[in-house]
Design a protein around this motif. Structure first.
Motif, PDB file in Angstrom:
ATOM      1  N   GLU A 101       0.705  -1.373  -0.231  1.00  0.00           N
ATOM      2  CA  GLU A 101      -0.022  -0.227  -0.108  1.00  0.00           C
ATOM      3  C   GLU A 101       1.009   1.058  -0.023  1.00  0.00           C
ATOM      4  O   GLU A 101       0.596   2.485   1.158  1.00  0.00           O
ATOM      5  N   SER A 114       4.441   0.361  -7.779  1.00  0.00           N
ATOM      6  CA  SER A 114       3.281  -0.194  -6.682  1.00  0.00           C
ATOM      7  C   SER A 114       3.208  -0.823  -5.822  1.00  0.00           C
ATOM      8  O   SER A 114       3.334  -2.438  -6.517  1.00  0.00           O
ATOM      9  N   THR A 146      -1.056  -4.193  -2.940  1.00  0.00           N
ATOM     10  CA  THR A 146      -1.412  -5.165  -2.742  1.00  0.00           C
ATOM     11  C   THR A 146      -0.474  -6.580  -1.211  1.00  0.00           C
ATOM     12  O   THR A 146      -0.413  -6.719  -0.463  1.00  0.00           O
ATOM     13  N   GLU A 175      -4.087   7.053  -3.452  1.00  0.00           N
ATOM     14  CA  GLU A 175      -5.611   7.386  -3.552  1.00  0.00           C
ATOM     15  C   GLU A 175      -6.198   6.085  -3.560  1.00  0.00           C
ATOM     16  O   GLU A 175      -7.673   6.559  -2.926  1.00  0.00           O
ATOM     17  N   ARG A 176      -5.921   5.009  -3.200  1.00  0.00           N
ATOM     18  CA  ARG A 176      -6.604   4.061  -3.411  1.00  0.00           C
ATOM     19  C   ARG A 176      -5.618   3.024  -2.845  1.00  0.00           C
ATOM     20  O   ARG A 176      -4.639   2.589  -3.241  1.00  0.00           O
ATOM     21  N   SER A 177      -6.756   1.948  -2.090  1.00  0.00           N
ATOM     22  CA  SER A 177      -6.081   1.008  -1.781  1.00  0.00           C
ATOM     23  C   SER A 177      -6.258  -1.175  -2.514  1.00  0.00           C
ATOM     24  O   SER A 177      -7.659  -0.750  -3.026  1.00  0.00           O
ATOM     25  N   ILE A 201      -4.333  -1.713  -4.713  1.00  0.00           N
ATOM     26  CA  ILE A 201      -3.901  -2.019  -6.172  1.00  0.00           C
ATOM     27  C   ILE A 201      -3.073  -2.734  -6.369  1.00  0.00           C
ATOM     28  O   ILE A 201      -1.967  -3.149  -5.607  1.00  0.00           O
ATOM     29  N   LYS A 253       0.145  11.341 -12.917  1.00  0.00           N
ATOM     30  CA  LYS A 253      -1.740   9.861 -12.495  1.00  0.00           C
ATOM     31  C   LYS A 253      -1.036  10.175 -13.727  1.00  0.00           C
ATOM     32  O   LYS A 253      -1.461   8.991 -14.013  1.00  0.00           O
ATOM     33  N   ASN A 258      -0.421   6.131  -9.247  1.00  0.00           N
ATOM     34  CA  ASN A 258      -1.357   6.008  -8.447  1.00  0.00           C
ATOM     35  C   ASN A 258      -1.500   6.885  -7.565  1.00  0.00           C
ATOM     36  O   ASN A 258      -1.685   6.796  -6.689  1.00  0.00           O
ATOM     37  N   GLN A 259      -1.956   8.267  -7.556  1.00  0.00           N
ATOM     38  CA  GLN A 259      -1.870   9.639  -6.716  1.00  0.00           C
ATOM     39  C   GLN A 259      -2.056  10.588  -7.290  1.00  0.00           C
ATOM     40  O   GLN A 259      -1.603  10.691  -8.467  1.00  0.00           O
ATOM     41  N   ASP A 260      -2.775  11.761  -7.183  1.00  0.00           N
ATOM     42  CA  ASP A 260      -2.771  12.620  -8.181  1.00  0.00           C
ATOM     43  C   ASP A 260      -2.023  14.355  -7.498  1.00  0.00           C
ATOM     44  O   ASP A 260      -2.211  14.696  -6.984  1.00  0.00           O
TER      45      ASP A 260
END
Length: 234
Positions: free
Chosen positions: A61, A94, A97, A122-124, A126, A150, A161-163
């Motif tokens: 993560e 990244s 998981t 930005e989310r879990s 991935i 991104k 995976n983030q803004d």
């Protein structure tokens, strides 16, 4: 608001084969007041001796970016990816998981210096992935060159995976560059070489950094020439 962090304010550890400077709370350095800046969780300035490095270890993560400043860095991970990166190259992993990877200096003679940054995704959940990109060094000249973002627009820019967007720049003597920002976002500035003036008010020298909020326009100039990294963050 602009808060300056001098290079000497960073935590320093000397492990013999590894000399490292931590800009944020990390490993044996714990500071509850210095855990992150937005999603930027870790910025380590690492110097690794020849044929040494970080053996296989797990991550989860986290979005991990390594920028090589000098020497060579070899990456291998449990997804089967492997690559050697030099100056002009970016490694983005990244962890998602869960992944196991190693980072080693493959040179028998030359030390490697690289920045390693960890960003909260930005989310879990991935799926783990790895990417190596190469940017054109001359495009840094008197410009803000995006190297990680991104939504990349070319193969020379790594996806994350983030803004956020990481820019690299090399300013010639007496050159000024402007950066427009939304007031609700954050800007992180890190001087790689030389010296810059921020807003004609703050002087930042090599390895100094600035954490900037609620500013919609930044003016960056140098009287000596400089290289720096700028990160646009949510």
């Amino acid at each position: 608001m602009i808060k300056i962090y001098p290079a000497e304010s960073r935590y320093f550890a000397d492990h013999g084969w590894l000399k490292t400077y931590h800009s944020f709370s990390f490993a044996e350095y714990y500071d509850s007041e210095n855990m992150n800046f937005g999603p930027l969780r870790v910025l380590n300035d690492d110097f690794v001796a020849p044929l040494r490095g970080f053996g296989a270890h797990p991550h989860q993560e986290m979005e991990i970016v390594s920028i090589v400043l000098k020497g060579q860095l070899r990456h291998e991970d449990s997804t089967g990816e492997s690559a050697v990166t030099t100056f002009g190259g970016i490694q983005r992993m990244s962890a998602g998981t869960g992944v196991i990877h190693s980072e080693v200096n493959p040179s028998s003679k030359e030390e490697v210096n690289f920045l390693q940054m960890w960003f909260l995704p930005e989310r879990s959940g991935i799926t783990p992935s790895y990417e190596k990109t190469t940017y054109q060094i001359d495009k840094m000249k008197n410009a803000l060159l995006p190297v990680v973002t991104k939504n990349p627009t070319s193969k020379e820019i790594a996806h994350i995976n983030q803004d956020l967007t990481i820019y690299l720049s090399e300013l010639e003597k007496n050159y000024t560059i402007e950066f427009k920002q939304k007031k609700e976002r954050r800007t992180f500035l890190f001087v790689l070489e030389g010296e810059i003036s921020l807003q004609n008010d703050h002087i930042l020298k090599k390895r100094d950094s600035a954490r900037i909020t609620q500013e919609d326009a930044l003016s960056i100039t140098t009287s000596t020439g400089s290289q720096f990294m700028l990160i646009d963050l949510p």
